[in-house]
Design an enzyme around this catalytic site. Structure first.
Site, short mmCIF file in Angstrom:
data_model
loop_
_atom_site.label_atom_id
_atom_site.label_comp_id
_atom_site.label_asym_id
_atom_site.label_seq_id
_atom_site.Cartn_x
_atom_site.Cartn_y
_atom_site.Cartn_z
N ASP A 154 1.10 -1.11 -0.22
CA ASP A 154 0.26 -0.08 -0.06
C ASP A 154 0.87 1.34 0.04
O ASP A 154 2.15 0.90 0.41
CB ASP A 154 -0.94 -0.06 1.27
CG ASP A 154 -2.06 1.10 1.10
OD1 ASP A 154 -2.32 1.55 0.24
OD2 ASP A 154 -2.22 1.70 2.46
N GLY A 160 -3.48 -1.82 7.05
CA GLY A 160 -4.67 -2.43 7.97
C GLY A 160 -6.11 -2.00 7.77
O GLY A 160 -7.03 -2.43 8.16
N ASP A 191 -6.98 -2.67 3.61
CA ASP A 191 -6.17 -3.99 3.21
C ASP A 191 -6.43 -5.28 3.43
O ASP A 191 -5.90 -6.10 3.11
CB ASP A 191 -4.62 -3.44 2.99
CG ASP A 191 -4.33 -2.20 2.79
OD1 ASP A 191 -4.57 -1.95 1.57
OD2 ASP A 191 -3.71 -1.39 3.52
#
Length: 1139
Positions: free
Chosen positions: A435, A804, A807
């Site tokens: 990410d 988190g 994702d």
């Protein structure tokens, strides 16, 4: 769709999950129930005399007559329960189906407002509960007895039980007791761990699973009920002080501030608004993912509600129990998918090979015993004993040790693991997705500056928005109001970007009381105002400056939508009659919603200039709403009507700095030949800029942007290939760029919209793109998961690293997901790092490689241990002898367990290398290594066995034998000598010689197999292993060269001449040298030798991504040339037109 298959029994089915790559089958029992209808949303034939406008029954229905009719019309329904879900038989589709909730009837948003906003009757609630069950996520902690039975029924323990019974029949009580002790410790530890996990999960779920709720019946009737009684279709009232949500529900009246960290990982509160009731959005079908900004999820904490005078905050129950988001998360923990890793599959195959070897020994023992007229009981026991020798009982414990040690080392560097089996998978990773925001770059954004627009052109950039000349502009008013911030315990809370933007204005946010907001008529919870200051007198006449000293009330909020890439608010200034709308979002989206004349002509060039430099750019817009628009009308207006005909205000330029560790880590991964790519929700050009800055894309490498559009009217879907500008080569003409795989590297960049079009309309291209794509921008959470699946489909071992928040799906789906968030949502990820940067990724891969190599080493060692012992026993069976009970005990407990557990302690190598560890036990070099060591051990044991029988002092051993005293004049070799009282014939010269040789062979193969560089630290740095080896070598050499009577009697070994002891030392040393040389030769030339031997040097690669790469090297039309278009349906899937 799940596919059932009848087993032939009336009430039993075998249930298969056909979409599951593991092809599991489950045995389920079918039950029957009686119900007034066949599905939970059937219209019951018995109608009440009074019926609510939404078609549901009034809560007073339930007369005796109606109940009799309902009972008379009951039908029989078949169902079964599997993994906490109930599946019901559907006669129409002739299959079982799962009812999850209100989404099953495919309702639109408007339909929820019109038909489901008044609640359902008590009788209809009871009817639906027949199908959906109690609204609870019941994690039942199994009793210790059930867990014990389940654990003991493990094939490994059944085999151990068989072994213990067999050893007891042979009077091998000591070894049998030791194995029982090991098994009891193992079972007790396992039961404690499993039960502890169940109790922790039960406590986490049960803490807020049952609460009292206010359920609406009809327009005004509200009754208190337990949350376990709720069913889809119920309407609940959310109290003003908040609650823990017991179900998934969609908000259709009012606003809530919710903490969703338990599910999403977002630590900041999220504002949930009511579901749209008009417009195009309301006409669309309700979808929990698309409308998550209007959905309250089970387990999340509603902190506070925003309600209006005389009105309650209401929500319609959508899902209950295990069908909720929290329920499905709990199910994924209760019933995890099996770990599909080649090492474990190969391990079972290798064990089958050992069983086959045991079968040969089994037959050999029977034939030999019959030839020597051995009693039948002895034949049975000794032949079965071969099987227990060949399959080592300590193998699972030894294999687990390396993973446990790696888990402890990871914990020391701040990486926590909830799925230890996946540590070995980390050693095979060859691609890692990252990410961007919060992972590669800093989590917080800094305001670099603003660039306002005036009369269709940009003003020069300004660095401070809080300066006095700008304080009262519409631009700053937009920054101060267009957000989802709220005050919790007196502190501003919300999205970090909103916090930065609001702080830059210097304005003040207040959530006043009813008395203070009465001036706004109606009640508004959020008010913003600029700091008290003197407004310039000429501000009234300036076109961009208005008197905004007054407070601004936020009338309606349309929260940020990742699908729409924008958010907006409707506001009213104190003292003004008309309302205004402010909009912020992705620049391209905002510009498309503005009047064309208000957007500067240099908009595109200015935006690209900022995004190429890696800035994150947000656009603002504004409009006046109609004068006659009342507050109530604003609440019902669709988003599309408000977010149109806007006046473009300008750009906010945010700086998102790359984390200090990012570039170094990516370089380390690329050096190790591990591919890296970026998956982000940010702008394409910003993502490409960050990719270049952090080293994913090198300065002279080309980026090809694949811009796809769906089919429209008669035009098919198409992809336009555009080469992004290369900062390192700005002078090159984009139209004449010629790229080839041999001349330069190229990377594809794809945005979320193009990704969706390509996966649907160009399925033949998606794998080719995935092979060389490095940047994926504007990707939705489900698209990230889809990308991971595509990469896995071309045989990549995929890692995913994210913060988190959005994702979770990709972290779950990847072979190895590592979350940089320590919140409860990290339960979705196998690994969680306490260090909020990507330096954890190489650490995880290094430890994974070390654990994987350790698993191979331990498995090879345990296989050799069983084969060495097998060879010794087979040779001794030839003379009707065997190893003694205490010899077995010494070998298995003192040598094998100590070595197996200490050889796993080698730490990981300091750096990642391009070489990858083997992934399969069934591979040429590894099998070659094992086979050469087996043959070497066999040769030296046979040599010792043969030579001892050729010695002049050799005889049939008796208690009177004294081979140590070689001065005797004669040796009795007569078979008719004194009969040995040892009926098992353990004490003899062959036994003693083979015991010594085999004991040293165990140590030799342990040292040979304990590999160090390039994946583990050298063995000499593993001091417990080196100390164990040194101690065992010293002890064995001592008792062999200087026999001690007590030890000899304990181990049942006999005294042999000193010369023979020296000969044994030479045999042992020769074996060690040969073993070491063969292993070195196998490591250096084994793979090359085998490839030449079997003519496999030109064999095509097994993995699909390498095969695709070879194909594309021969494709003259790939990569596509600049400014060309590929149309859907083109059989060549190449360029069909040039622009």
């Amino acid at each position: 769709m799940h596919t059932p298959c009848c087993s032939g029994l009336r009430n039993v089915f075998f249930w298969s999950t056909s979409k599951d790559e593991f092809r599991q089958w489950f045995r389920v029992r079918v039950h029957r129930m009686l119900a007034p209808g066949r599905t939970p949303f059937d219209d019951l034939e018995v109608k009440p005399k009074t019926q609510l406008p939404n078609g549901d029954f009034d809560h007073q229905v339930g007369s005796v007559h109606d109940e009799q009719l309902l009972h008379a019309q009951q039908v029989q329904i078949q169902y079964f329960t599997h993994h906490s879900f109930r599946y019901y038989w559907n006669d129409v589709i002739q299959n079982f189906e799962l009812y999850q909730g209100l989404e099953d009837v495919k309702v639109s948003c408007a339909h929820i407002h019109s038909e489901h906003s008044r609640g359902i009757s008590k009788s209809l609630q009871d009817y639906r509960r027949l199908f959906f069950g109690e609204n609870e996520i019941a994690v039942r902690v199994p009793s210790l007895f059930k867990l014990l039975i389940k654990e003991v029924l493990n094939p490994f323990y059944i085999f151990q039980l068989f072994s213990v019974v067999l050893w007891s029949a042979e009077d091998y009580y000591y070894y049998a007791t030791a194995i029982v002790f090991m098994s009891v410790i193992s079972i007790a530890t396992s039961l404690y761990t499993i039960r502890k996990q169940y109790v922790m999960l039960h406590d986490m779920v049960a803490s807020h699973s049952v609460v009292r709720v206010s359920v609406c019946r009809g327009n005004k009737d509200i009754e208190q009920a337990m949350s376990t009684e709720l069913v889809p279709g119920d309407v609940i009232s959310i109290p003003a002080n908040g609650m823990i949500m017991p179900c998934d529900a969609v908000l259709f009246q009012g606003t809530c501030v919710v903490n969703e960290s338990m599910l999403t990982g977002e630590s900041v509160p999220v504002t949930k608004t009511s579901l749209p009731c008009s417009g195009d959005e309301a006409a669309g079908r309700y979808n929990m993912e698309e409308h998550k900004r209007h959905t309250l999820f089970c387990g999340t904490h509603v902190i506070q509600t925003r309600f209006y005078s005389g009105e309650l905050v209401k929500a319609v129950v959508i899902r209950t129990g295990f069908s909720t988001e929290k329920g499905q998360l709990v199910r994924s923990i209760l019933y995890p998918k099996p770990t599909d890793f080649k090492l474990y599959r190969d391990a079972y195959l290798f064990l089958l090979c050992l069983v086959a070897v045991a079968g040969i020994g089994f037959i050999y023992t029977i034939v030999l015993s019959i030839m020597n007229k051995v009693p039948a009981k002895t034949i049975i026991i000794e032949s079965l004993d071969i099987i227990t020798i060949t399959v080592p009982p300590a193998l699972p414990a030894a294999m687990t040790a390396g993973i446990v040690y790696a888990q402890q080392r990871l914990k020391r560097v701040g990486i926590f693991c909830i799925s230890p089996q996946r540590i070995n998978m980390c050693g095979q990773l060859n691609l890692v997705c990252f990410d961007k925001t919060g992972t590669l770059t800093e989590d917080g954004l800094d305001l670099w500056g603003i660039q306002r627009a005036d009369n269709g052109s940009f003003i020069a950039p300004e660095l401070e928005a809080a300066e006095e000349p700008l304080m009262n502009t519409t631009f700053v008013a937009c920054m101060a109001t267009c957000h989802s911030l709220t005050k919790i315990d007196g502190e501003l809370s919300g999205d970090p970007l909103d916090l930065k933007m609001f702080a830059a204005t210097g304005w003040i946010l207040e959530e006043p009381t009813e008395e203070e907001t009465a001036l706004h008529n109606p009640l508004m919870p959020t008010v913003v105002r600029p700091p008290k200051q003197t407004v310039p007198e000429d501000s009234q006449n300036h076109p961009q400056v208005q008197n905004t000293s007054y407070e601004i009330g936020i009338v309606r909020q349309f929260p940020f939508s990742s699908a729409l890439q924008r958010m907006s608010v409707a506001v009213r200034r104190l003292g003004e009659k008309h309302m205004e709308a402010f909009l912020k979002g992705a620049p391209e989206v905002v510009a498309s919603l503005c009047k064309p004349h208000s957007v500067p002509q240099s908009f595109t060039e200015t935006l690209e200039g900022y995004t190429r430099q890696g800035f994150r750019v947000i656009a603002l817009a504004h409009r006046h709403l109609e004068t006659k628009l009342s507050w109530h009308k604003v609440q019902t207006l669709s988003r599309d009507l408000i977010e149109s005909n806007m006046e473009f205000l300008g750009l906010i330029i945010m700086q998102n700095k790359i984390k200090q560790e990012t570039a170094g880590v990516l370089t380390e991964l690329q050096t190790a030949n591990i591919r890296t790519l970026m998956v982000t929700g940010d702008n394409m050009l910003t993502a490409i800029s960050v990719a270049r800055d952090c080293g994913m894309v090198h300065p002279h490498e080309n980026v090809i942007v694949a811009d796809a559009v769906p089919p429209k009217d008669s035009h098919p879907a198409c992809i336009t290939w555009r080469y992004a500008d290369n900062p390192a080569d700005t002078a090159r003409d984009d139209q004449t760029a010629q790229i080839s795989v041999e001349e330069a590297m190229y990377h594809f960049a794809v945005n979320g919209r193009a990704f969706a079009v390509i996966t649907e309309h160009f399925p033949q291209l998606i794998q080719k793109l995935a092979l060389r794509a490095t940047v994926f921008a504007r990707m939705a959470p489900d698209q990230k998961t889809q990308l991971v699946e595509i990469l896995q489909g071309i045989d990549y071992i995929v890692g995913m690293c994210g913060d988190g928040a959005n994702d979770c799906g990709a972290l779950k789906r990847a072979h190895s997901g590592i979350s940089l968030s320590e919140l409860e949502a990290s339960v979705a990820s196998p690994f969680t790092s306490s260090t909020a940067n990507i330096s954890c990724v190489p650490n995880l891969i290094r430890e994974g490689r070390a654990a994987l190599i350790t698993s191979f080493c331990v498995f090879k060692f345990m296989a050799l241990y069983s084969i060495i012992q097998y060879i010794s026993v087979i040779l001794l069976y030839w003379i009707l002898s065997n190893l003694g009970d205490f010899q077995f005990l010494f070998i298995d407990l003192v040598i094998i367990l100590i070595i197996a557990f200490t050889m796993s302690l080698n730490p990981a190598w300091r750096e990642l290398v391009s070489q990858r560890p083997p992934s399969s036990l069934i591979s040429g070099p590894l099998l070659c290594s094992v086979l050469t060591q087996i043959l070497t051990c066999l040769a030296f044991q046979v040599l010792a066995f043969y030579l001892v029988q050729q010695q002049s002092w050799h005889e049939t051993w008796t208690p009177q034998s004294d081979a140590c005293n070689i001065s005797r004049s004669s040796f009795s070799k007569s078979p008719n000598g004194t009969t040995s009282p040892n009926h098992k014939n353990i004490r003899n010269y062959e036994n003693t010689s083979l015991f010594y040789v085999s004991s040293f062979q165990y140590l030799a193969v342990a040292i040979v197999f304990s590999k160090g560089k390039p994946f583990r630290q050298p063995s000499y740095k593993n001091w417990p292993f080196m100390l164990s080896c040194f101690g065992l070598y010293s002890f064995l050499l001592f008792i062999m060269l200087y026999p001690v009577s007590a030890i000899d009697n304990f181990l049942e070994i006999v005294c042999v001449p000193h010369d023979w002891r020296v000969t044994l030392v030479i045999i042992i040393a020769a074996h060690a040298v040969v073993s070491f040389m063969l292993e070195v030769a196998n490591d250096s030339w084994g793979a090359l030798f085998l490839s030449r031997l079997f003519c496999r040097r030109n064999k095509p690669p097994k993995v699909l991504y390498k095969h695709l790469a070879l194909e594309l090297q021969e494709d003259a039309n790939w990569p596509p040339k600049p400014s060309t278009v590929t149309y859907a349906g083109d059989p060549q899937s190449h360029i069909s037109a040039a622009l």
